[in-house]
Design a protein around this motif. Structure first.
Motif, PDB file in Angstrom:
ATOM      1  N   PHE A   1       2.132  -1.750  11.360  1.00  0.00           N
ATOM      2  CA  PHE A   1       1.495  -3.026  11.044  1.00  0.00           C
ATOM      3  C   PHE A   1       2.067  -3.668   9.786  1.00  0.00           C
ATOM      4  O   PHE A   1       1.400  -4.420   9.088  1.00  0.00           O
ATOM      5  CB  PHE A   1      -0.026  -2.824  10.888  1.00  0.00           C
TER       6      PHE A   1
ATOM      7  N   LEU B   1      -4.101   4.524   5.973  1.00  0.00           N
ATOM      8  CA  LEU B   1      -3.835   3.086   5.861  1.00  0.00           C
ATOM      9  C   LEU B   1      -2.451   2.842   5.280  1.00  0.00           C
ATOM     10  O   LEU B   1      -1.727   1.943   5.726  1.00  0.00           O
ATOM     11  CB  LEU B   1      -4.902   2.418   4.991  1.00  0.00           C
TER      12      LEU B   1
ATOM     13  N   PHE C   1       0.857  -1.192   0.000  1.00  0.00           N
ATOM     14  CA  PHE C   1       0.000   0.000   0.000  1.00  0.00           C
ATOM     15  C   PHE C   1       0.893   1.242   0.000  1.00  0.00           C
ATOM     16  O   PHE C   1       1.677   1.441   0.917  1.00  0.00           O
ATOM     17  CB  PHE C   1      -0.859   0.032   1.270  1.00  0.00           C
TER      18      PHE C   1
ATOM     19  N   SER D   1      -8.567   8.389   4.602  1.00  0.00           N
ATOM     20  CA  SER D   1      -8.478   7.068   5.239  1.00  0.00           C
ATOM     21  C   SER D   1      -7.444   6.210   4.537  1.00  0.00           C
ATOM     22  O   SER D   1      -6.649   5.524   5.179  1.00  0.00           O
ATOM     23  CB  SER D   1      -9.820   6.344   5.185  1.00  0.00           C
ATOM     24  N   TYR D   2      -7.463   6.245   3.221  1.00  0.00           N
ATOM     25  CA  TYR D   2      -6.512   5.433   2.460  1.00  0.00           C
ATOM     26  C   TYR D   2      -5.092   5.887   2.741  1.00  0.00           C
ATOM     27  O   TYR D   2      -4.177   5.071   2.887  1.00  0.00           O
ATOM     28  CB  TYR D   2      -6.815   5.535   0.960  1.00  0.00           C
TER      29      TYR D   2
END
Lengths: 107, 307
Positions: free
Chosen positions: A102, A94, A9, A90-91
């Motif tokens: 994470f 993330l 990501f 939000s993306y």
């Protein structure tokens, strides 16, 4: 199960850390230029998607999975139309989580 | 997005609207002891996971134990990704999901026409939300499909991965609590309780998923305690006995035995530096068992042993 080629990501900034690697990102389509799609990343950087799906309308969001072959360029393998209603903040958050605290869940 | 609060006892696989598996699934006694082996002690919620997490769990999977993520036995998982390699056969349907962290194969046995029609809208290149039951067998892992639904709102993609991270945090926190409780140490006072209520995530298609509800089992275990809580008379653990012994030693000190009326409570408090109520607890206990007795008044005590 096969975890040999994950797609990281990324946003515009993080993509620079994964040159030559398989990445995934979401851009908002700005314009089509021949065989490439120019889009704005979730952290407001301009990215060029080579081989991007020209079927995704302008202003729609498009997810691109492919190889990062330049600081602001992706060679697309898969493109998905994410519609016009997408939360970029939000993306973006993330992307930071997936490459930070994470990372072990993703890579 | 809504985050309705649910009572812990009502959390179950079938809570919330819009979700009922067509294949029978095991529903276990939720009060089963976690130390029991077998599938009866599995977490009964749906855990959002990435394929990478499943692969890591499978790598450390033992034949006689269940699949674990962060020490939690898991069964039903939710995975979200792109469909590839869909194969429809007479007896079963299988497809691969690529969620960006890895690829995993799902299988669904065809028992009747409803199974086929349910999976008919699923096509290659489509984003789907999958609920599946993970089972390990003879060194292999099988993922049996419970439901697969196409996605409409792609914000759910982002939400799913954030939920994976959130669930990971909850299970890590539970493991930290478990280790600390086993130690009964001074760290109890410093540990902050995890979130009081389980949070549930509603999706645009009306399904609900529960992150690990077991974490709330620990929320009531942390009243305002300090180091000295370990010395509570009512707990009667080894730490309490240590304090009683210390108080007894003071009374049995030969220099104190010389005093005809024994020791005043305040002298004992001054010597040991332990709070008054704890000293009184110790003295009451020692009087009960007969090691010390009161002398001129209720504030003076003397050891029953004469050295």
């Amino acid at each position: 199960m096969d975890t040999s080629s994950p797609a990281v990501f990324v946003n515009g900034e993080i993509m620079k850390l994964y040159m030559g690697r398989r990445v995934r990102t979401v851009v908002q389509v700005v314009r089509n230029e021949g065989g490439a799609v120019v889009g704005q990343s979730t952290d407001n950087q301009q990215l060029t998607v080579k081989g991007g799906a020209t079927s995704v309308p302008v202003t729609h969001f498009m997810e691109v999975i492919g190889i990062a072959d330049g600081p602001q360029s992706i060679r697309a393998e898969i493109c998905s139309d994410f519609g016009s209603n997408f939360d970029t903040s939000s993306y973006n958050g993330l992307c930071k989580l997936a490459n930070g605290q994470f990372k072990n869940l993703f890579l | 997005m809504l985050h309705p609060q649910f009572d812990q006892n009502s959390v179950s696989l079938f809570a919330g609207p819009g979700f009922m598996p067509s294949q029978p699934t095991q529903v276990a006694d939720p009060s089963a002891s976690p130390s029991k082996k077998g599938r009866s002690n599995l977490h009964q919620g749906i855990i959002p996971v990435t394929v990478k997490q499943i692969a890591d769990a499978f790598a450390s999977f033992g034949e006689k134990s269940n699949l674990k993520i962060n020490g939690v036995d898991i069964s039903i998982v939710r995975v979200l990704g792109l469909v590839t390699n869909k194969v429809e056969r007479v007896t079963d349907v299988s497809f691969t999901i690529d969620d960006g962290t890895g690829k995993i194969n799902f299988n669904r046995w065809i028992n009747d026409a409803s199974d086929t029609t349910e999976l008919a809208p699923i096509q290659n290149g489509m984003y789907v939300r999958v609920h599946a039951d993970l089972k390990g067998f003879q060194g292999n892992m099988c993922a049996y499909l419970i439901s697969a639904r196409p996605m409409n709102d792609f914000n759910d993609v982002v939400l799913h991965f954030i939920e994976c991270a959130h669930t990971n945090l909850l299970t890590e926190r539970v493991n930290t609590v478990t280790l600390t409780q086993g130690g009964i140490g001074s760290s109890i006072g410093q540990l902050t309780a995890p979130s009081q209520t389980p949070t549930h995530f509603s999706h645009s298609d009306g399904t609900y998923s529960a992150p690990f509800p077991g974490s709330t089992a620990y929320q009531a275990s942390f009243p305002n305690q300090t180091n000295q809580a370990a010395y509570s008379y009512s707990s009667m653990d080894s730490s309490g006995n240590a304090m009683f012994s210390m108080v007894l030693e003071v009374f049995q000190d030969p220099s104190n035995l010389r005093h005809e009326h024994g020791l005043h409570i305040d002298d004992v408090i001054r010597k040991l530096g332990i709070p008054r109520n704890k000293i009184l607890d110790a003295i009451n206990y020692l009087v009960d068992v007969g090691h010390i007795y009161s002398t001129i008044d209720e504030n003076h005590y003397k050891s029953a042993q004469n050295y």
